[in-house]
Every structure is written in structure tokens, then in C-alpha cells.
Design a protein around this motif. Structure first.
Motif, PDB file in Angstrom:
ATOM      1  N   LEU A 494       0.937  -1.204   0.032  1.00  0.00           N
ATOM      2  CA  LEU A 494       0.055  -0.090  -0.163  1.00  0.00           C
ATOM      3  C   LEU A 494       0.602   1.111  -0.094  1.00  0.00           C
ATOM      4  N   MET A 495      -0.062   2.681  -0.310  1.00  0.00           N
ATOM      5  CA  MET A 495       0.884   3.730  -0.338  1.00  0.00           C
ATOM      6  C   MET A 495       0.072   4.619   0.172  1.00  0.00           C
ATOM      7  N   ASP A 496       0.361   5.384   1.437  1.00  0.00           N
ATOM      8  CA  ASP A 496      -0.045   6.885   2.086  1.00  0.00           C
ATOM      9  C   ASP A 496      -0.883   7.108   1.069  1.00  0.00           C
ATOM     10  N   LEU A 497      -1.562   8.383   1.356  1.00  0.00           N
ATOM     11  CA  LEU A 497      -2.576   9.022   0.227  1.00  0.00           C
ATOM     12  C   LEU A 497      -1.636  10.855   1.470  1.00  0.00           C
ATOM     13  N   THR A 498      -1.009  10.988   2.047  1.00  0.00           N
ATOM     14  CA  THR A 498      -0.008  11.966   1.948  1.00  0.00           C
ATOM     15  C   THR A 498       1.429  11.904   2.268  1.00  0.00           C
ATOM     16  N   GLU A 512     -11.125  -4.681   7.640  1.00  0.00           N
ATOM     17  CA  GLU A 512     -11.309  -3.812   8.954  1.00  0.00           C
ATOM     18  C   GLU A 512     -10.549  -3.694   9.989  1.00  0.00           C
ATOM     19  N   HIS A 513      -9.542  -4.657   9.469  1.00  0.00           N
ATOM     20  CA  HIS A 513      -7.988  -4.854  11.227  1.00  0.00           C
ATOM     21  C   HIS A 513      -6.828  -4.122  10.526  1.00  0.00           C
ATOM     22  N   LEU A 514      -7.057  -3.191   9.131  1.00  0.00           N
ATOM     23  CA  LEU A 514      -5.894  -2.933   7.993  1.00  0.00           C
ATOM     24  C   LEU A 514      -4.847  -1.889   8.964  1.00  0.00           C
ATOM     25  N   ASP A 515      -5.758  -1.324   9.842  1.00  0.00           N
ATOM     26  CA  ASP A 515      -4.954  -0.072  10.782  1.00  0.00           C
ATOM     27  C   ASP A 515      -4.307  -0.553  11.987  1.00  0.00           C
ATOM     28  N   GLU A 531      -5.594   7.654  11.534  1.00  0.00           N
ATOM     29  CA  GLU A 531      -6.359   8.770  10.499  1.00  0.00           C
ATOM     30  C   GLU A 531      -5.622   8.410   9.329  1.00  0.00           C
ATOM     31  N   GLN A 532      -4.398   7.529   8.994  1.00  0.00           N
ATOM     32  CA  GLN A 532      -3.980   8.052   7.184  1.00  0.00           C
ATOM     33  C   GLN A 532      -4.976   7.196   6.812  1.00  0.00           C
TER      34      GLN A 532
END
Length: 591
Positions: A494-498, A512-515, A531-532
Motif C-alpha cells: 500500500l501507499m499512504d496518500l499524504t 477492517e483490521h488494516l489500521d 487517520e492515514q
């Protein structure tokens, strides 16, 4: 009596009738060259490109899978995941494959690192260009433009994926070294062993950088000595040069403490006493003269001279006659023979001696060199002499230990590549974020820039907006595929969008448990939080400008890549892919 007359004309005529000619019987008609039109439309070539890409992807990163390579008639089995070892071991009759392979190996020979990165990116760009439906000429123009965006961004001071190296602290240097060594799983190192070798690599590198030397600075050399069967943690770095000296029974240990420099002489010529070693030419030998005895007498004259000149260390690249050795040792001279060609240059640099290549003249005074002192080092079953230069030392010896030959060979390659990469930091004191974060960050940057500068790009390249978006999408997916290739256990990337850093999570984690499952990003600078916002790689996500991280000095990256090596690998990958896309015909001489 009638003699038969030989008629050559009749004989030639008979040969023509039988179809056999002395000349023609030894000639085979030349076959026409094999011409392949549009090689990337050839299914056989495309299949081989796909297999090569899958093979190299499976070797990529710290958890990459090992490969065992051997030929059909036996021989040595190679176990590796390093591009510098794997690619030369893979042979192909297809010139198109060899073109790509040669280009990648040329990069590795110059920069030592990022060979798999360059190969995977190159093959991905070729595949994306085929799948996009763009004409290859347009794809080539777009690839050049997008490469320019990447290289321009990487050279900026505020580049979000670049880290400045501070030579006042060894922390980032050790991180860089550890990232390279940990990416070679065939070394089979534990965490503590990888850290130990990384620290030794940085130590050896720093010993080769001269200090307080006026004038032109010349880097020294780190010589690698392999010792099989000992624990990795026994590996050590020694200042100066270590050379094998199995017969040191006549050396007094008190010599280790001598404060006066010891005179050294080096011979590149053989001192075995063989006539063939005197060189080419014609020799006039009188009857009854024993040539072997005459040559031995000449060698003993040399012994007499070096003893009179107070030589303490007598070194020969090749073999020394046993009688000569005995005469030298009886007069207190330390003898080292069979030094080998690789160490001659290093020993010349350390001692300042000039190798003597002839036996016909006396040894000039300027040919002698010096060492400050010497010590006897016992390492396992090996006995070595440690030679220290008379001045500042920029030469060191790294003794590498491992449990078996295969692991030791891979560790030696990894160490030598690491030492080379550390040298590159002197020219460019920067590093790039590792763990796939540089690739995802560049992909996000290129997507944003391509859309932001559409009018200027279209007018410069002469293509449509649809073609630009297709080309940019394929280029970014290729970068992302390199980051995704680091995962080998079925997990997702994955890649964060910030900040556009790279993240992975195991395959058995529910969405649903990804965070909860995401710890740190690939480079270790960012910690996951609920929050990411994140997106899976190679999926559609909104374009954005990746924000730079606020650099907290307390948080340091855990994985770094060589800036010089990856910067060049990026260029090589795109240029090689463009070259492959531009090939119209393959002409192969099959005779």
C-alpha cells in the motif's frame, strides 16, 4: 615395358563425376542469417522476458528467494540472489535478452548496487508500454520526459525521499551498509551478524580514507580474506595488510616491537631457478655447462646483495627456489612467496617498493620499500603477517568468516559491494529512503506533475492528453511494481496518500483490521495511524502532491539505498527499456 602416363585432367574429371572435391568436401554452404521482425511481437521473446522478470522479482529484497544455477553438464552450483552473480550465470541464446542483461551488468560493474531494481523496472516499463497500446515511438518520448521529472526532483535540495549523510556520525553509514548486506539473503545472517558485518564494513571504509595528507588524496584499499568454518562474529578488520606466511618458525616474536622501519624488496619475476623464466630469446650454452647451477648462482648473488642492503622482508609474486629461501632465512630475512598478482599492487602501494622484474641486474636503491613493523596474526589454522606502512595507513584487511563455502562466497560479494557503495558517498553524500518508499514517492510525484503540467508537456512532446496519461500511468505502475516486488509472502503493498511512503501488511489480515496491522513504513520513518488514508499499489487513487516529512532528528530511517547507485539505475532502466522498444529487427548469424 610401357609406363602409364599420369593424366591430371582425367583425375579431375572423375572427381567431378563423383561430386567430391578435395576443396569442396571441406566446405559447408553458409546458411542465411535469421531475421526477426518486431521482436516484442514475438511470443517466444515475450515469454522469456516475462520469465526473466518473474525470476528477478523473486530475488528482490531482504526476503527474496534464493536461486541455484548450474549447467546441464555439471560443474559448480551457484546459490545466490545477487544480480552481479545471478545474471552472468544465466545464459540465453536470445540476443534481445542479452542486450538487456549486458546493460544491467554494466551498471552493476560501475555502481555495485541496485542491479535488480534496474532490471525489474526496465522489464516492467517494456511490459507496460506493450499493454498501453501506445506506439513505441510515443512511449519512448514519454519515458524520457518522465525520467527527466524524476531525476530533476531527486537532485533538488528539498526532495522528499533524499537523506543527507553526515560524516560526523556513522549512524546513517551503518544503516546504508546494513541495508545492502541485509538484502542478500544468501549470506544467511542473523540480525546481530548483519549488524556486526555492517559496522566492520564502515570501519574498513573509513580506514581507506586518508586523513591529514597534503596534495592529491588517493583512497586506499580494503583487502578481503575469507576464512571458512568460523562464526560470522569472528570477522574482524585489521589496519595494514595481512599476507599468508605459513612458515614463520624462524621469526622472532620480539621483531614485532621493532621501532625502526624494515626494508622490503618485491620480486614480480619468478625466482624458481627455471631457464624458461628468463624470458624469450636464444641462449648460447657452452658444452658441459650446467645452466641450472648458473641460474642458482645468480640467485644467490641477489641474496648476497639484499642481505648487504639490510633487507628484512623478501617478497616474491611467484615461486622462490628452496636453496634461496634457506639462505635468506639463515640470515634473518623473512621470506614470503606465491603472493599472487592481486596483492602485488596493494603491497606496492603500502611499502612504496618497485617490483623487480629481472634477475640480470643489481637491485637499484629506489626499488626498495619499507614497512613500519610487522606482527604475527594467528586466525584459526591460518598464520599471517600483518604489515604496517611507514606512514599513515589507508590500507586495511577484512577477515570474513562464515560457516560454509556458499555462504562465505555470497558474504564476500556483499561486503565488496557495500565497501564500493560507501565510497560512492564521498562523491555524493546522500542516500535515498529504502524499503520501496522512494519508488512510491516518485510514482506519486510523477502522477501529480504530469497532470499539473499537461499543456506544457503536450506542446513539447507533440502527443495527446490521453497518450500522456497512458504513458504516465504505465511509468508510475512500473515504479510501484518494484516496491511491490519486495513482498514475497503473499502480503499486500500500500501507499499512504499524504507522504506516499510504502507499506505492507500480511495476506491474512482482514481489511477492517488494516489500521491495527500497519507498523512502520518500508524505510522506517513513518509509523502507521488510523487517520492515514492509504491505497493499494497498482490501483486507481486520486493524484496528490506527496508532502515532505518533518525531519525529526530523533527518528532516523531504518533502510537506506545508495543515492548514486539508484539514481544511475533509474536512468539505465529507462534508457534500456527505450532501446528495447526501439529495436525493429533482430539479425542473427546462425552459422
Amino acid at each position: 615395358m610401357v609406363k602409364k602416363r599420369h593424366n591430371p585432367g582425367v583425375e579431375f574429371q572423375k572427381q567431378e563425376q563423383t561430386g567430391i572435391s578435395p576443396v569442396m568436401s571441406r566446405l559447408v554452404q553458409k546458411s542465411p542469417s535469421l531475421c526477426t521482425d518486431l521482436p516484442l511481437d514475438n511470443s517466444d521473446i515475450c515469454t522469456k522476458l516475462y520469465l526473466l522478470r518473474q525470476l528477478l522479482k523473486s530475488c528482490f529484497g531482504p526476503t527474496g528467494r534464493l536461486k541455484q544455477v548450474h549447467n546441464n553438464i555439471g560443474g559448480h552450483v551457484i546459490t545466490t540472489s545477487s544480480s552481479s552473480v545471478l545474471l552472468p550465470a544465466i545464459s540465453s541464446s536470445q540476443s534481445f535478452i542479452n542486450l538487456i542483461k549486458t546493460s544491467i551488468l554494466n551498471h552493476v560493474s560501475r555502481f555495485s548496487d541496485c542491479g535488480l531494481f534496474a532490471a525489474i523496472l526496465c522489464l516492467s516499463l517494456i511490459e507496460q508500454a506493450k499493454q498501453s497500446g501506445l506506439s513505441f515511438s510515443v512511449a519512448i518520448k514519454l519515458n524520457k520526459h518522465l525520467l527527466g521529472l524524476c531525476t530533476g526532483y531527486l537532485q533538488q535540495e528539498d526532495c522528499g525521499c533524499k537523506v543527507k549523510l553526515d560524516f560526523c556520525s556513522s549512524h546513517n553509514l551503518i544503516t546504508l551498509a546494513r541495508s545492502i548486506i541485509s538484502s542478500k539473503p544468501a549470506c544467511v545472517l542473523t540480525e546481530s551478524e548483519a549488524l556486526h558485518i555492517s559496522k566492520l564494513a564502515v570501519h574498513a571504509f573509513l580506514l581507506t580514507v586518508p586523513c591529514n595528507r597534503p596534495g592529491e588524496v588517493r583512497l586506499g584499499k580494503a583487502v578481503t580474506v575469507s576464512v571458512e568454518g568460523h562464526p560470522v562474529l569472528n570477522s574482524a578488520v585489521f589496519p595494514g595488510l595481512l599476507v599468508d606466511a605459513p612458515d614463520v618458525s624462524g621469526i622472532d616474536e620480539s621483531e614485532n616491537m621493532r621501532s625502526n622501519p624494515l626494508r622490503v624488496v618485491l620480486f614480480s619475476a619468478s625466482l624458481a631457478g627455471d631457464l624458461s623464466e628468463l624470458g624469450d630469446g636464444i641462449f648460447d650454452v657452452h658444452p658441459g655447462v650446467d645452466t641450472d647451477l648458473q641460474i642458482l648462482d645468480r640467485l644467490l648473488e641477489l641474496v648476497k646483495q639484499v642481505v648487504e642492503d639490510e633487507v628484512k622482508l623478501f617478497v616474491c609474486q611467484k615461486v622462490i627456489h628452496p636453496v634461496v629461501q634457506q639462505h635468506l632465512k639463515s640470515r634473518g630475512v623473512i621470506v614470503i612467496e606465491r603472493l599472487g598478482n592481486p596483492l602485488m599492487e596493494t603491497l606496492t602501494q603500502l611499502t612504496g617498493a618497485q617490483p623487480v622484474a629481472t634477475l640480470h641486474t643489481t637491485i637499484p636503491a629506489k626499488a626498495y620499500g619499507e614497512v613500519r613493523d610487522l606482527s604475527i596474526i594467528h586466525f584459526g589454522s591460518r598464520t599471517m603477517l600483518q604489515l604496517h606502512p611507514p606512514g599513515e595507513s589507508s590500507i586495511c584487511t577484512m577477515i570474513l568468516c562464515h560457516r560454509n563455502e556458499t555462504m562465505l562466497g555470497e558474504l564476500k560479494v556483499a561486503f565488496q559491494k557495500t565497501e564500493h557503495v560507501l565510497r560512492l558517498t564521498l562523491r555524493e553524500p546522500s542516500a535515498l529512503l529504502g524499503g520501496g518508499c522512494t519508488e512510491t514517492h516518485l510514482a506519486a510525484y510523477v502522477r501529480h506533475k504530469s497532470i499539473q503540467e499537461v499543456p506544457e508537456t503536450l506542446s513539447a512532446l507533440g502527443c495527446s492528453q490521453a497518450e500522456l496519461l497512458l504513458g504516465a500511468g504505465g511509468f508510475c505502475r512500473s515504479l510501484e511494481s518494484v516496491a511491490a516486488a519486495l513482498e514475497h509472502d503473499g502480503g499486500n503493498s500500500l501507499m499512504d496518500l499524504t507522504h506516499a511512503h510504502h507499506w505492507t501488511h500480511p495476506a491474512d489480515v482482514m481489511r477492517e483490521h488494516l489500521d491495527e496491522s500497519l507498523g512502520f513504513c518500508g524505510c522506517g520513518l513513518m509509523e502507521g495511524s488510523p487517520e492515514q488514508r492509504r491505497a493499494y499499489l497498482n490501483t486507481n487513487y486520486p493524484q496528490f502532491s506527496p508532502a515532505p516529512l518533518s525531519r525529526d532528528t530523533a527518528v532516523q530511517p531504518r533502510v537506506l539505498d545508495s543515492f548514486a547507485a539508484k539514481f544511475n539505475a533509474l536512468q539505465v532502466a529507462v534508457e534500456t527499456a527505450n532501446l528495447a522498444l526501439d529495436v525493429r529487427y533482430l539479425v542473427q548469424d546462425i552459422n
